[in-house]
Scaffold this motif. Structure first.
Motif, short mmCIF file in Angstrom:
data_model
loop_
_atom_site.label_atom_id
_atom_site.label_comp_id
_atom_site.label_asym_id
_atom_site.label_seq_id
_atom_site.Cartn_x
_atom_site.Cartn_y
_atom_site.Cartn_z
N ASP A 218 0.79 -1.22 0.00
CA ASP A 218 0.00 0.00 0.00
C ASP A 218 0.82 1.27 0.00
OD1 ASP A 218 -0.98 0.15 3.57
OD2 ASP A 218 0.92 -0.26 2.58
N PHE A 219 2.15 1.16 0.01
CA PHE A 219 2.95 2.39 0.01
C PHE A 219 4.17 2.33 -0.90
CE2 PHE A 219 1.49 5.88 2.37
CZ PHE A 219 0.64 5.39 3.36
N TYR A 220 4.61 1.13 -1.25
CA TYR A 220 5.85 1.00 -2.01
C TYR A 220 5.79 1.78 -3.31
CZ TYR A 220 9.81 -1.22 -4.33
OH TYR A 220 10.98 -1.46 -4.99
N PHE A 221 4.66 1.64 -4.00
CA PHE A 221 4.48 2.29 -5.30
C PHE A 221 4.63 3.80 -5.17
CE2 PHE A 221 3.59 2.49 -9.52
CZ PHE A 221 2.39 2.01 -10.03
N GLU A 222 4.02 4.36 -4.13
CA GLU A 222 4.12 5.80 -3.94
C GLU A 222 5.56 6.24 -3.67
OE1 GLU A 222 1.58 4.01 -2.90
OE2 GLU A 222 0.07 4.97 -4.16
N HIS A 223 6.27 5.44 -2.90
CA HIS A 223 7.66 5.80 -2.62
C HIS A 223 8.52 5.74 -3.87
CE1 HIS A 223 6.96 4.96 1.88
NE2 HIS A 223 7.18 6.24 1.73
N LYS A 224 8.24 4.82 -4.74
CA LYS A 224 9.00 4.73 -5.99
C LYS A 224 8.66 5.91 -6.90
CE LYS A 224 11.13 1.97 -4.47
NZ LYS A 224 12.57 1.89 -4.29
N ARG A 225 7.39 6.29 -6.91
CA ARG A 225 6.98 7.42 -7.74
C ARG A 225 7.71 8.68 -7.29
NH1 ARG A 225 6.58 10.95 -10.35
NH2 ARG A 225 4.84 11.99 -11.39
N GLN A 226 7.93 8.77 -5.97
CA GLN A 226 8.65 9.93 -5.44
C GLN A 226 10.08 9.97 -5.99
OE1 GLN A 226 8.35 9.18 -1.28
NE2 GLN A 226 6.48 10.37 -1.01
N GLU C 10 2.10 13.20 -0.88
CA GLU C 10 1.93 13.43 0.55
C GLU C 10 2.79 12.51 1.41
OE1 GLU C 10 -2.19 12.49 0.52
OE2 GLU C 10 -2.83 14.56 0.21
N ALA C 11 3.05 11.29 0.92
CA ALA C 11 3.76 10.31 1.75
C ALA C 11 5.18 10.78 2.03
CB ALA C 11 3.79 8.96 1.04
N SER C 12 5.69 10.38 3.16
CA SER C 12 7.03 10.81 3.55
C SER C 12 8.07 10.08 2.68
CB SER C 12 7.20 10.50 5.04
OG SER C 12 8.51 10.13 5.33
N PRO C 13 8.97 10.84 2.02
CA PRO C 13 9.91 10.21 1.10
C PRO C 13 10.87 9.27 1.80
CG PRO C 13 9.97 12.60 0.89
CD PRO C 13 9.16 12.30 2.09
N GLY C 14 11.32 8.27 1.06
CA GLY C 14 12.34 7.37 1.58
C GLY C 14 11.86 6.45 2.67
N GLY C 15 10.56 6.41 2.91
CA GLY C 15 10.06 5.52 3.96
C GLY C 15 10.48 5.92 5.35
N VAL C 16 10.66 7.21 5.58
CA VAL C 16 11.02 7.68 6.93
C VAL C 16 9.74 8.00 7.69
CG1 VAL C 16 12.33 9.35 8.27
CG2 VAL C 16 13.11 8.72 5.99
#
Lengths: 399, 310, 112
Positions: A218-226, C10-16
């Motif tokens: 539920d979050f990996y995809f968003e982190h990669k897009r970043q 919106e999500a915090s970058p780098g999984g922090v």
């Protein structure tokens, strides 16, 4: 323009000098030919108290990047260097460094990947890491490598980016080749680099944060897009830093180094030191009246797709010289060719040159002007006849 | 320093808070809680991929109230070492204040005995002030119970299953604590969560050692060892009472101290029969393994007694 | 409470994760089949349950155990197993003899 001092240095010493001036807080590195001299030279600076760096002599390249990750998360400047199998060994954590958004700067002295074991120059190592999310910059000469290293720190640490940077040079050819290098005055270099002020750090015990959390689907995809977003912002930063550096030193840097491209009808595209050889060929052919030009890309990641298409406007045939093979790609093409073709397809509006790929120089196979001249004659013929012929060819291979 | 639970409990906010996804009865968090609650100083923790890591850091949640980092499976020690090197560098350069931060690296037995051995060895060799805690549940539990070199002889795991021909794991177990002691680092110990005062004291001693330190802690796993979730502490206790998991310390590789000698050394079967993973050994076909296990435990126990001058 | 529907912008970058310890907002109490019940009158506040709880679910204030964090207690039963104190009077909830902490089926409680 800033003060500078001229020295006779090889590529490794140039990087080491840049590192000396950057004075990173931590360097964690492991020896591997042909990078070893970078770290050896730097070690002497550490031993002589010339730098404040905490130098961690790790027990493998994977450990080198792992230590760099921990150190960078702890909020300071971190650098390392590697090549070939070392880069391959740290592959896992090279991806981690980029996805954890840590502005590490790594000098890669290009060397072929095994097997067979080969210690000489080709681009299979850095090309193998092209999808890792790092910015990749290639330097043709010891001068460029010195300049690129200083700029790499500014690029990586830019608050819009926080993307690690790999700065390449050709193993042995540039790494061990002594040239005339202009070093910035130490104080000027220090001022250009500036101080690194991370927004947050692992060492902030009063505001503890969790670094490297675990993503579900539920979050990996968003982190990669970043990450893509960050890389999409990299080119303007690279250009801006290059211009600032140009004002400081008189040596301006951008995305490409074009040579005789203004009215070129045919062009050679090649990375790194071979561009020097290609330049002499282009110069000689120009004297014969052939409208040939050269583009040496400096930045490979992010790939300057639109910029390439624009630069090749009006060119009828292009010879891309690839110093690595993307095995299994169509007809065994190399990465520079593949990406350029994709760029021409995406942005070329159906126009654009015929492009052929020349694989050369693998495992340190020498490339002489005669080979490049052969390629030039080939594309001249292609431009004249409109017949592309073989997609992928080889220079210097015993066939 | 005497450790008084009444003084520790509730004194400051928990450093590992609830809401993590570890199994009910998992000893890993019991061990971590004891350690992080015993340490006074501010800490930074690097954790290897594994049960604790995934359960405590499900983005965007975190159960950590201390700075914490995960980068990969094998490199918790080196990640901590990098942070520790940066800390020393920045303090030395006067760029940050010295807050007396202590660095911990936590990994399971898979990360410690197997895939991460090199990284730990290198970190210790270079003298980084990193305290490495091994949460030893004797298998790769997070991936569903596969054998590691810490898995004991005869244990059933999915990659060393108890079959009709082969009775579980074929090798004894790697003597990792001895290997760590052979690095001649200031402090090495084995501990168990049931003896909390001993484990907490060891955490404090590791900090005080002011150099590389290693604590190997037995961590019963209800899921992988096949026992009731309420029995984790009891199973740990029996491991120690049977001398299967002795509690000892080694300083600088040479001074060996035994911390606990059971008044009556119980047969290793008392421990084995508490766990479903050894059930197949209690059959006529495979009961010879029980003798082999007892022989191994006895051999190591005698050797340890000699080293400790007991 | 973190935003579980955060877009990539919106999500915090780098999984922090910058909100330390925010997992208290994630309820694991629903995992239980049994819950520990303490006889508060007979508890000696020895803190053994606190030191053995895997989920930091034993709430302590000013040197006294004040209760269990039922939002997070997973019902593992370690506290009941390890509690060293036997009741002198029948347990105030279960009416049994045995330990100060006893496990009771979750079905007896609201919200089941």
């Amino acid at each position: 323009m800033a003060k500078s001092i001229v020295k006779a240095l090889d590529g490794a010493q140039s990087v080491a000098n840049a590192m000396r001036q950057i004075n990173p807080d931590v360097v964690a590195a492991y020896p591997i030919t042909p990078q070893t001299a970078v770290v050896q030279n730097f070690s002497q600076y550490v031993a002589d108290g010339v730098v404040d760096t905490e130098f961690v002599t790790v027990e493998s390249e994977h450990a080198a990047m792992s230590a760099c990750i921990g150190a960078s998360a702890a909020g300071g400047r971190v650098m390392t260097a590697t090549a070939s199998a070392g880069l391959a060994l740290m592959w896992e954590v090279v991806y981690v460094a980029a996805s954890m958004r840590l502005p590490i700067v790594m000098s890669v002295v290009n060397r072929a990947l095994s097997a067979p074991l080969n210690i000489h120059c080709d681009h299979s190592d850095s090309m193998g890491a092209r999808d890792a999310g790092w910015i990749q910059i290639y330097g043709e000469t010891a001068q460029e490598v010195y300049d690129n290293t200083l700029q790499a720190v500014r690029i990586a640490e830019h608050p819009d980016l926080l993307v690690p940077v790999m700065s390449m040079q050709d193993g042995f050819i540039t790494g061990h080749g002594v040239e005339r290098v202009e070093l910035l005055d130490d104080a000027e270099a220090k001022k250009f680099i500036g101080t690194y002020k991370p927004k947050h750090s692992l060492l902030d015990v009063d505001n503890p944060a969790t670094y490297g959390a675990w993503d579900f689907y539920d979050f990996y995809f968003e982190h990669k897009r970043q990450q893509t977003d960050a890389l999409s912002k990299a080119m303007p930063v690279i250009v801006q830093v290059g211009e600032e550096y140009g004002k400081l030193t008189g040596r301006k840097y951008g995305i490409f180094d074009p040579y005789e491209m203004d009215d070129a009808e045919i062009a050679i595209v090649v990375l790194s030191s071979t561009a020097g050889t290609a330049r002499t060929v282009v110069k000689a052919l120009r004297q014969k009246g052939i409208k040939i030009g050269l583009i040496k890309p400096r930045v490979f990641r992010p790939f300057p797709a639109r910029e390439f298409v624009e630069a090749l406007e009006g060119v009828k045939a292009v010879a891309v010289l690839d110093r690595s093979i993307s095995f299994g790609a169509m007809e065994g093409a190399g990465p520079l060719f593949l990406e350029l073709c994709a760029a021409l397809y995406a942005y070329g509006n159906g126009r654009g040159p015929l492009v052929v790929d020349y694989i050369f120089g693998l495992g340190g196979r020498d490339v002489i002007p005669a080979y490049i001249e052969q390629a030039a004659q080939d594309i001249l013929h292609i431009a004249e006849t409109g017949e592309r012929g073989d997609l992928v060819r080889y220079l210097g291979l015993r066939e | 320093m005497a450790i008084k639970l009444k003084e520790l409990a509730g004194k400051r906010e928990e450093r590992l808070v609830p809401g993590h996804r570890l199994c009910a009865g998992c000893a890993e968090s019991v061990i971590i809680r004891q350690i992080v609650n015993a340490i006074e100083e501010p800490i930074v923790i690097a954790t290897a991929t594994g049960c604790t890591e995934v359960a405590t850091s499900v983005f965007p949640w975190t159960s950590w109230r201390v700075p914490w980092i995960h980068s990969a499976f094998e490199n918790a020690a080196t990640t901590a070492a990098g942070a520790e090197a940066m800390y020393r560098s920045l303090v030395r350069q006067g760029k940050i204040e010295d807050k007396n931060i202590k660095f911990l690296a936590i990994g399971g037995d898979g990360a410690t005995y197997d895939i991460g051995l090199q990284w730990i060895s290198g970190t210790f060799e270079r003298g980084h002030k990193v305290i490495y805690i091994c949460l030893n549940n004797e298998a790769y539990m997070n991936t569903g119970i596969q054998r590691s070199s810490a898995t004991p002889l005869g244990a059933h795991t999915t990659t060393s299953p108890a079959g009709t021909v082969i009775p579980g794991k074929q090798q004894w177990r790697k003597p990792l604590t001895r290997i760590m002691a052979a690095h001649d680092i200031p402090y090495v110990a084995q501990a168990s969560p049931h003896r909390w005062r001993d484990l907490m004291g060891k955490a404090q001693k590791a900090v005080a050692a002011d150099g590389p330190a290693f604590i190997n802690v037995i961590s019963p796993c209800p899921r992988g060892w096949r026992h009731d979730s309420s029995m984790s502490i009891e199973v740990a206790k029996m491991a120690v009472e049977t001398c299967y998991w002795p509690l000892y310390e080694v300083r600088n590789g040479t001074e060996w101290t035994l911390n606990y000698k059971p008044k009556k050394k119980r047969p290793v079967t008392d421990w084995l029969k508490m766990q479903g993973r050894f059930r197949h050994l209690f059959t006529p076909q495979f009961e010879y393994v029980l003798d082999e296990l007892q022989a191994k435990v006895d051999e190591e126990w005698e050797r340890l007694l000699a080293l400790c001058g007991e | 409470m973190p935003n579980l529907e955060a877009t990539w912008k919106e999500a915090s970058p780098g999984g922090v994760v910058y909100e330390a310890g925010n997992s208290v907002g994630y309820i694991t109490g629903g995992w239980r089949s049994f819950r520990p019940i303490r006889d508060m009158k007979q508890c000696t506040h020895c803190m053994i349950c606190w030191v053995y709880c895997p989920d930091s679910a034993v709430v302590v204030k000013d040197g006294k155990v004040v209760g269990f964090d039922y939002d997070h207690c997973k019902g593992c039963g370690i506290c009941a197993q390890e509690c060293p104190v036997k009741v002198k009077e029948p347990h105030e909830y279960t009416g049994q003899m045995g330990k100060v902490i006893q496990m009771v089926p979750e079905t007896e409680f609201e919200g089941w």
